[in-house]
Design an enzyme around this catalytic site. Structure first.
Site, PDB file in Angstrom:
ATOM      1  N   GLU A 157      36.231  30.498  43.796  1.00  0.00           N
ATOM      2  CA  GLU A 157      36.815  29.876  44.991  1.00  0.00           C
ATOM      3  C   GLU A 157      37.907  30.783  45.560  1.00  0.00           C
ATOM      4  O   GLU A 157      37.903  31.122  46.744  1.00  0.00           O
ATOM      5  CB  GLU A 157      37.387  28.510  44.605  1.00  0.00           C
ATOM      6  N   HIS A 158      38.865  31.159  44.726  1.00  0.00           N
ATOM      7  CA  HIS A 158      39.951  32.065  45.112  1.00  0.00           C
ATOM      8  C   HIS A 158      39.864  33.333  44.263  1.00  0.00           C
ATOM      9  O   HIS A 158      39.802  33.241  43.040  1.00  0.00           O
ATOM     10  CB  HIS A 158      41.329  31.435  44.864  1.00  0.00           C
TER      11      HIS A 158
END
Length: 429
Positions: free
Chosen positions: A327-328
């Site tokens: 996601e990040h």
């Protein structure tokens, strides 16, 4: 935290085990949500009021008790401290500026036989955004979900936010005011999702629902998908940091904590090329954890799903990142823009030592609604384009009807669709 080494013969098995996450749907949750959705679809406002009073411990007598006006939102904005007002406005302005650049535009061209072909872009008419409520409320979610819709030109942005025991969060309501939300209903849970999807006497049916929620909200979004669009069904929060050893260990430790503090099943992973540096970060984490108010959650998260991975070099680290599809992704390295070119799969890429992931959560500009659970392999962040539609444009010229008609007729006869063929042939000389 688990310790993995890419040179170990069981590394791949260890990595797969680390990323394994049970996403099976809970049958009891699904049953409850199915009943709630069916009831709201059938009884509308009456069912919505009953469920809101039951689950949120409110005492609403009518649907009017669950409606907030623009005046209510403005009053909430005026009640919050000046520095919070400024922070909300700054974040909203930056998010708006970024998402303006994502806006799709209509286009067309005319081919050699005079046929016009193109694509027409239009905004959705009405969208619903779900925002968690109560004390643990997230005004940033309001901005990240509402602002792209506002930029896209959506005329009606309806927000639903639960108010457990009648507790309203002024910062969340102020964020709605700043982000251009049209209407707010103080309802939550599966019943709110159902109301947005099917419509009630008071809440109009929307075209798309976005925003995070608990397991019941996620199950409701899955159930109503197809009746309306949804953004995604998000999994636990994730961060992957690739560090070359030049970033202060304390900074990296806190970045890992920033996702681990979300909940016990969030995932924080660090990939380094030096065992000494990994040890340094681990020591920093051991020291800094003492200062964390959410220490228990962080420790549970890191113990359950956290890891440190020793890679032979940054090229290998990038390949692991592409497999994880986080996601990040933080590239806490020298020359981060060059290394970013090697990344194919990530929700958001944070480049350089000064680019902490939390800046992206709140105010950098890009959206913080990102694909999780390895879905960045085929999914993208929430954006302006999620609130726009594409319609194909075709205007065939008389000359084009001859040329295209011949092709269409042959193909239609090949599929034994005589009416299709005749419809094309009737337009031919």
């Amino acid at each position: 935290m688990k310790k993995l080494n890419t040179q170990s013969p069981d590394f791949q098995a260890g990595l797969k085990a680390l990323l394994a996450f049970e996403t099976a749907q809970n049958p009891e949750t699904e049953r409850i949500v199915a009943d709630i959705c069916a009831d709201v679809q059938k009884r509308g406002d009456a069912a919505l009021i009953e469920y809101t009073n039951k689950f949120d411990q409110t005492n609403a007598k009518s649907i009017d008790d669950l409606i907030l006006t623009q005046a209510d939102l403005k009053a909430a904005f005026e009640r919050i401290p000046n520095d919070v007002q400024t922070a909300l406005q700054t974040a909203a302005r930056r998010v708006e500026s970024y998402h303006q650049r994502q806006k799709m535009e209509s286009w067309s061209y005319t081919d050699e036989d005079g046929t016009l072909l193109g694509q027409q872009i239009t905004p959705l008419d009405r969208v619903g955004i779900y925002v968690p409520g109560g004390k643990a409320a997230y005004p940033s979610s309001v901005i990240m979900n509402a602002m792209p819709a506002h930029v896209a030109g959506v005329k009606e942005i309806i927000m639903v936010v639960p108010t457990p025991k009648g507790e309203r969060n002024d910062i969340v309501l102020a964020a709605a005011y700043v982000a251009g939300v049209t209407k707010v209903f103080t309802v939550g849970g599966a019943q709110a999702v159902a109301a947005l999807a099917y419509g009630t006497e008071t809440i109009p049916q929307v075209d798309k629902i976005t925003g995070p929620g608990n397991a019941f909200v996620a199950a409701a979004k899955r159930r109503v998908f197809g009746v309306v669009g949804i953004d995604m069904v998000a999994g636990p929060s994730e961060i992957l940091v690739i560090a070359d050893g030049t970033t202060p260990a304390d900074w990296v430790a806190m970045d890992l904590f920033s996702q681990a503090e979300h909940d016990e099943i969030a995932q924080a992973i660090l990939i380094g090329t030096s065992q000494a540096y990994l040890d340094e970060v681990e020591a920093a984490m051991d020291r800094l954890i003492e200062t964390m108010p959410r220490r228990d959650i962080i420790e549970a998260s890191l113990g359950n799903r956290g890891a440190m991975i020793l890679a032979k070099d940054l090229d290998e680290a990038c390949e692991i990142a592409n497999y994880i599809s986080p996601e990040h992704l933080e590239l806490s390295v020298e020359n981060p823009q060059e290394w970013a070119k090697k990344i194919r799969h990530a929700g958001a890429i944070f480049m350089g030592r000064y680019t902490g992931e939390s800046l992206g959560d709140y105010c950098a500009g890009p959206n913080h609604v990102l694909p999780t659970s390895r879905t960045a392999r085929f999914s993208s962040p929430l954006g302006t384009y999620d609130f726009q539609k594409r319609s194909s444009l075709i205007q065939v010229s008389e000359q084009g009807a001859q040329k295209l008609g011949e092709t269409a007729s042959v193909l239609a006869h090949g599929e034994s669709l005589t009416a299709h063929a005749r419809a094309a042939e009737f337009r031919m000389k």
